[in-house]
Design a protein around this motif. Structure first.
Motif, PDB file in Angstrom:
ATOM      1  N   UNK A 172       0.803  -1.252   0.056  1.00 45.74           N
ATOM      2  CA  UNK A 172      -0.037  -0.079   0.078  1.00 45.74           C
ATOM      3  C   UNK A 172       0.885   1.259   0.047  1.00 45.74           C
ATOM      4  N   UNK A 173       1.964   1.169   0.796  1.00 43.61           N
ATOM      5  CA  UNK A 173       2.691   2.475   0.752  1.00 43.61           C
ATOM      6  C   UNK A 173       3.531   2.581  -0.561  1.00 43.61           C
ATOM      7  N   UNK A 174       3.722   1.772  -1.186  1.00 41.23           N
ATOM      8  CA  UNK A 174       4.652   1.613  -2.410  1.00 41.23           C
ATOM      9  C   UNK A 174       3.548   2.354  -3.308  1.00 41.23           C
ATOM     10  N   UNK A 175       2.472   1.589  -3.592  1.00 41.20           N
ATOM     11  CA  UNK A 175       1.583   1.952  -4.313  1.00 41.20           C
ATOM     12  C   UNK A 175       1.277   3.694  -4.267  1.00 41.20           C
ATOM     13  N   UNK A 224     -15.132  -9.683  -5.234  1.00 44.67           N
ATOM     14  CA  UNK A 224     -16.384 -10.255  -4.513  1.00 44.67           C
ATOM     15  C   UNK A 224     -16.763 -11.518  -5.455  1.00 44.67           C
ATOM     16  N   UNK A 225     -16.853 -11.541  -6.630  1.00 44.64           N
ATOM     17  CA  UNK A 225     -17.293 -12.490  -7.634  1.00 44.64           C
ATOM     18  C   UNK A 225     -16.439 -13.633  -7.439  1.00 44.64           C
ATOM     19  N   UNK A 226     -15.133 -13.492  -7.236  1.00 50.11           N
ATOM     20  CA  UNK A 226     -14.194 -14.439  -7.186  1.00 50.11           C
ATOM     21  C   UNK A 226     -13.726 -15.052  -5.719  1.00 50.11           C
ATOM     22  N   UNK A 227     -14.771 -14.257  -4.665  1.00 55.63           N
ATOM     23  CA  UNK A 227     -14.576 -14.637  -3.338  1.00 55.63           C
ATOM     24  C   UNK A 227     -13.326 -14.446  -2.733  1.00 55.63           C
ATOM     25  N   UNK A 228     -12.678 -13.545  -2.923  1.00 59.52           N
ATOM     26  CA  UNK A 228     -11.269 -12.890  -2.557  1.00 59.52           C
ATOM     27  C   UNK A 228     -11.506 -11.841  -1.711  1.00 59.52           C
ATOM     28  N   UNK A 229     -10.414 -11.667  -0.592  1.00 58.09           N
ATOM     29  CA  UNK A 229     -10.608 -10.199   0.148  1.00 58.09           C
ATOM     30  C   UNK A 229     -10.486  -9.111  -0.621  1.00 58.09           C
ATOM     31  N   UNK A 230     -11.329  -8.170  -0.421  1.00 56.49           N
ATOM     32  CA  UNK A 230     -11.482  -6.628  -0.930  1.00 56.49           C
ATOM     33  C   UNK A 230     -10.156  -5.889  -0.510  1.00 56.49           C
ATOM     34  N   UNK A 231      -9.221  -5.544  -1.426  1.00 60.77           N
ATOM     35  CA  UNK A 231      -7.981  -4.962  -1.085  1.00 60.77           C
ATOM     36  C   UNK A 231      -8.044  -3.601  -1.792  1.00 60.77           C
ATOM     37  N   UNK A 232      -8.856  -2.844  -2.068  1.00 54.75           N
ATOM     38  CA  UNK A 232      -8.834  -1.677  -2.539  1.00 54.75           C
ATOM     39  C   UNK A 232      -8.223  -0.608  -2.056  1.00 54.75           C
ATOM     40  N   UNK A 233      -7.867  -0.828  -0.516  1.00 56.71           N
ATOM     41  CA  UNK A 233      -7.132   0.149   0.212  1.00 56.71           C
ATOM     42  C   UNK A 233      -5.521   0.047  -0.274  1.00 56.71           C
ATOM     43  N   UNK A 234      -5.100  -0.824  -0.836  1.00 52.86           N
ATOM     44  CA  UNK A 234      -3.796  -1.069  -1.069  1.00 52.86           C
ATOM     45  C   UNK A 234      -3.254  -0.182  -2.329  1.00 52.86           C
ATOM     46  N   UNK A 235      -4.198   0.606  -2.808  1.00 51.27           N
ATOM     47  CA  UNK A 235      -3.802   1.435  -3.948  1.00 51.27           C
ATOM     48  C   UNK A 235      -3.419   1.040  -5.259  1.00 51.27           C
ATOM     49  N   UNK A 294     -14.379  -2.149 -10.481  1.00 49.83           N
ATOM     50  CA  UNK A 294     -14.260  -3.246 -11.151  1.00 49.83           C
ATOM     51  C   UNK A 294     -13.384  -4.218 -10.192  1.00 49.83           C
ATOM     52  N   UNK A 295     -12.337  -3.766  -9.517  1.00 50.54           N
ATOM     53  CA  UNK A 295     -11.537  -4.306  -8.727  1.00 50.54           C
ATOM     54  C   UNK A 295     -12.599  -4.959  -7.424  1.00 50.54           C
TER      55      UNK A 295
END
Length: 348
Positions: free
Chosen positions: A30-33, A75-86, A69-70
């Motif tokens: 997240x910091x790098x992004x 959510x569709x692929x049942x993965x954790x939502x990680x939009x906060x990583x940038x 889209x992220x």
């Protein structure tokens, strides 16, 4: 020998064995992004000043679309939502930076689907994608909207007075410099954009037609140098990309024969600087060894010049990076560092 319970054993150092990595750092994805996003803000603000508010609208739609889209993909692929990583925000900005400022607002929305859902999450998500998502989005848009992606340029209207001061010309075509050179030759290019030091100065500062975020070489180099200072990237890939573009253009890119090309113009035109510092250095799709990064960068530069000079499209950095992306792992395999650990069970 047994030790009486009344006697205590001497204190021994406590050894803790854990799996790699053993080198710890305060840096996070997240910091790098978000740092890279911050480095891209000055070129964006300059683009808004030069081309108008349309560039900010296209960039905002691109970023919002990539984030949406992220979320939907994860959510569709049942993965954790990680939009906060940038990472989605950065992809949205980079994709907007390589889109003409005059395109329809629906163009970046479709590009976001290709970049985030197909190029990123269908390959496994962040860290598993083979191709750079932003460049895949642009390649898709170029194939889907070829007219808009090659003609929706805007002249530097807002900054025309400054442009005229640096370049010495009173007006400029909306065609990009590389397109003019490709289609009409250097004589027409000189007539439209001028020549000499003023030309290089205006191009370096960003007073020229082009995609939203690729025009200002100065601000892009400044942001790239900051990333090198922070050790988020190294100099090997950007320098090898730009150096190979300059040398090969000087040798093969002139109208007067060999060694008559303009290396400085080749580096300042198109998306060479943006691609070298912010796309070719992507962690996932580029080599990790230093020698591998140089070879990788030279390959990108060579393909860029080949496409520019012999291909039907005036710019080549996008496809050059995409063509080299799958070779990153192969290149690293040729330059594996030597291991100095002793074999198990012996000292030979």
């Amino acid at each position: 020998m047994q030790v009486p319970e009344s006697q205590s054993l001497p204190s021994q150092p406590e050894w803790i064995v854990s799996v790699s990595p053993h080198v710890k750092s305060n840096e996070t994805v997240a910091k790098i992004m978000w740092t890279v996003v911050a480095c891209l803000m000055p070129p964006l603000l300059l683009s808004v000043f030069i081309f108008g508010i349309q560039t900010l609208v296209i960039t905002a739609i691109s970023v919002i679309s990539c984030v949406v889209v992220e979320v939907v993909s994860q959510k569709a692929l049942k993965r954790p939502v990680t939009i906060s990583d940038g990472s989605a925000v950065l992809t949205g900005m980079l994709m907007a930076f390589i889109i003409p400022p005059g395109v329809s607002v629906f163009v970046p929305v479709l590009g976001a689907v290709m970049a985030i859902y197909i190029a990123k999450h269908l390959f496994g998500g962040i860290g598993f994608n083979i191709f750079n998502p932003a460049l895949m989005g642009r390649a898709f848009l170029l194939a889907t909207f070829p007219v808009a992606m090659t003609s929706a340029w805007l002249p530097p209207v807002e900054g025309m007075a400054i442009f005229s001061y640096f370049s010495g010309v009173d007006a400029v075509s909306t065609a990009t410099p590389l397109a003019v050179i490709k289609e009409q030759g250097f004589a027409a290019f000189t007539e439209m954009f001028g020549s000499g030091g003023s030309l290089y100065g205006s191009f370096f500062l960003g007073w020229r037609p082009g995609c939203i975020g690729e025009t200002s070489g100065f601000l892009l180099v400044l942001g790239g140098c900051f990333l090198i200072y922070k050790k988020y990237i190294t100099w090997h890939t950007p320098v090898s990309v730009l150096g190979s573009i300059a040398v090969l253009t000087w040798i093969f890119g002139g109208e007067q024969g060999w060694m008559s090309g303009d290396p400085l113009l080749a580096m300042l035109s198109g998306g060479a600087i943006l691609g070298a510092f912010f796309m070719a250095t992507d962690y996932v799709t580029s080599p990790s060894t230093r020698t591998g990064q140089i070879v990788y960068g030279v390959g990108i530069g060579a393909l860029t010049v080949l496409i520019r000079l012999k291909g039907g499209y005036p710019e080549g950095i996008c496809y050059a990076i995409l063509l080299m992306n799958p070779l990153a792992t192969v290149i690293d395999g040729f330059f594996k560092p030597k291991r100095f650990a002793l074999p198990v069970g012996g000292d030979k």
